[in-house]
Scaffold this motif. Sequence first.
Motif, short mmCIF file in Angstrom:
data_model
loop_
_atom_site.label_atom_id
_atom_site.label_comp_id
_atom_site.label_asym_id
_atom_site.label_seq_id
_atom_site.Cartn_x
_atom_site.Cartn_y
_atom_site.Cartn_z
N ALA A 117 0.83 -1.21 0.00
CA ALA A 117 0.00 0.00 0.00
C ALA A 117 0.86 1.25 0.00
N ILE A 118 1.88 1.28 0.83
CA ILE A 118 2.73 2.47 0.91
C ILE A 118 3.49 2.68 -0.39
N ALA A 119 3.97 1.60 -1.00
CA ALA A 119 4.68 1.73 -2.28
C ALA A 119 3.76 2.28 -3.36
N LEU A 120 2.51 1.83 -3.38
CA LEU A 120 1.57 2.33 -4.39
C LEU A 120 1.24 3.80 -4.15
N LEU A 121 1.15 4.20 -2.89
CA LEU A 121 0.95 5.62 -2.59
C LEU A 121 2.16 6.45 -3.02
N ASP A 122 3.35 5.87 -2.88
CA ASP A 122 4.55 6.55 -3.38
C ASP A 122 4.49 6.73 -4.90
N LEU A 123 4.10 5.68 -5.59
CA LEU A 123 4.01 5.75 -7.06
C LEU A 123 2.96 6.77 -7.49
N ALA A 124 1.86 6.83 -6.76
CA ALA A 124 0.83 7.83 -7.07
C ALA A 124 1.35 9.24 -6.81
N TYR A 125 2.10 9.41 -5.72
CA TYR A 125 2.70 10.71 -5.40
C TYR A 125 3.63 11.15 -6.53
N ASP A 126 4.37 10.20 -7.12
CA ASP A 126 5.29 10.50 -8.22
C ASP A 126 4.59 10.56 -9.57
N LYS A 127 3.25 10.44 -9.56
CA LYS A 127 2.44 10.53 -10.78
C LYS A 127 2.78 9.44 -11.80
N GLN A 128 3.15 8.27 -11.30
CA GLN A 128 3.41 7.13 -12.17
C GLN A 128 2.17 6.26 -12.34
N ILE A 129 1.25 6.32 -11.39
CA ILE A 129 -0.03 5.63 -11.47
C ILE A 129 -1.09 6.51 -10.83
N THR A 130 -2.35 6.15 -10.99
CA THR A 130 -3.41 6.72 -10.17
C THR A 130 -4.14 5.56 -9.49
N LEU A 131 -4.78 5.87 -8.38
CA LEU A 131 -5.48 4.86 -7.59
C LEU A 131 -6.98 5.12 -7.63
N LYS A 132 -7.74 4.07 -7.42
CA LYS A 132 -9.20 4.18 -7.43
C LYS A 132 -9.67 5.09 -6.29
N PRO A 133 -10.83 5.74 -6.46
CA PRO A 133 -11.37 6.58 -5.39
C PRO A 133 -11.50 5.79 -4.08
N GLY A 134 -11.10 6.45 -3.00
CA GLY A 134 -11.15 5.80 -1.70
C GLY A 134 -9.94 4.96 -1.39
N LYS A 135 -9.05 4.79 -2.37
CA LYS A 135 -7.85 3.98 -2.19
C LYS A 135 -6.58 4.82 -2.25
N ASP A 136 -6.73 6.12 -2.13
CA ASP A 136 -5.58 7.01 -2.28
C ASP A 136 -5.03 7.51 -0.94
N THR A 137 -5.34 6.80 0.14
CA THR A 137 -4.76 7.09 1.46
C THR A 137 -4.36 5.77 2.10
N ILE A 138 -3.58 5.86 3.17
CA ILE A 138 -3.15 4.64 3.85
C ILE A 138 -4.34 3.90 4.44
N ALA A 139 -5.37 4.65 4.83
CA ALA A 139 -6.58 4.00 5.38
C ALA A 139 -7.25 3.12 4.34
N GLY A 140 -7.13 3.50 3.06
CA GLY A 140 -7.71 2.70 1.99
C GLY A 140 -6.93 1.44 1.69
N LEU A 141 -5.70 1.34 2.20
CA LEU A 141 -4.81 0.19 2.00
C LEU A 141 -4.84 -0.30 0.55
N PRO A 142 -4.43 0.56 -0.39
CA PRO A 142 -4.47 0.14 -1.80
C PRO A 142 -3.57 -1.04 -2.10
N GLN A 143 -4.06 -1.91 -2.97
CA GLN A 143 -3.29 -3.05 -3.46
C GLN A 143 -3.23 -2.96 -4.99
N LEU A 144 -2.51 -3.87 -5.62
CA LEU A 144 -2.32 -3.79 -7.07
C LEU A 144 -3.66 -3.74 -7.81
N SER A 145 -4.66 -4.41 -7.28
CA SER A 145 -5.97 -4.41 -7.94
C SER A 145 -6.67 -3.06 -7.85
#
Length: 297
Positions: free
Chosen positions: A165-193
Amino acid sequence: MTNLTDSPADDIEIKKKKRWPWIAAAVVVVVAIAGGVTYAKLSNEDRPFGTNLKVATWSTDIAAENLLKYITDEVAPSHGITIEPVKIDNLIEINRAVDAGTVAGNFFEHQPFLNDAIAANGFHLTLAAPTFTWDQASYSNKYKSWDQVPGGAKVALRDDPAGQAIALLDLAYDKQITLKPGKDTIAGLPQLSDIATNPKNYQFVQVPIGQLARSLDDVDVIVVHISDVYAAGLREDQIIAREPAPKGSEGGLVVSDKHLNDPNVQKLIATFKDPKIAEFLQTTDNELIRNTLGPIS
């Protein structure tokens, strides 16, 4: 010794009589051992701690280990306790030791990782004193910036839910990916899906935490806590981007719920909340700590 002139029936009866005391004794020993193990476990869990308190770090997190040494030497004495640092090299056992009362606390994890451990093992633990943030970074042996990383590149990140989750938030911060709504914070615990867009069509490789540094030669980029790979010798000139620690991923002191009201555990918590720690993190000359950890703003 059996007398050869005795009848077989007498022999059987004699053997039964002779064996019974040994069987009974064995049963008593087994029960005593089992009872002793249970008692030891319960007494460890329930007994109050003294003023000498063991605090565990994960054996490869040398940044947290160094920070704990400062807290042990310079902060704990003014709170009336002595900290005894110990190292545990198993990421499940380091939480189990706190849950069982073998140690008073551990000092190596953030809330998302703790949540995973609680869900998987039924531990009753609390992050009682958030103390520091981990600096985040993306490393490459092939490129100097994200602009140079080509489409289809292999990007490695941790395989555990919290680290991923933290790595994906890093990638989103660097504008390499975007995350689904509600998954863009640590509370959302984003995963590859939960990746919404992946413009460069990166191929993501999930790697156990202990193997990330070694995987750098086999992929184009790894995204990680700096402290996860610092001990493996990765260098500053391999970093292509630094990312801020996502809010909610602060590391600190974890204690057992059963000991939250223990007076000496309360002193331990107060120690890890001492403002001296944030000041030290901002001013230290210890390069290891300065390059990997930061104060909580």
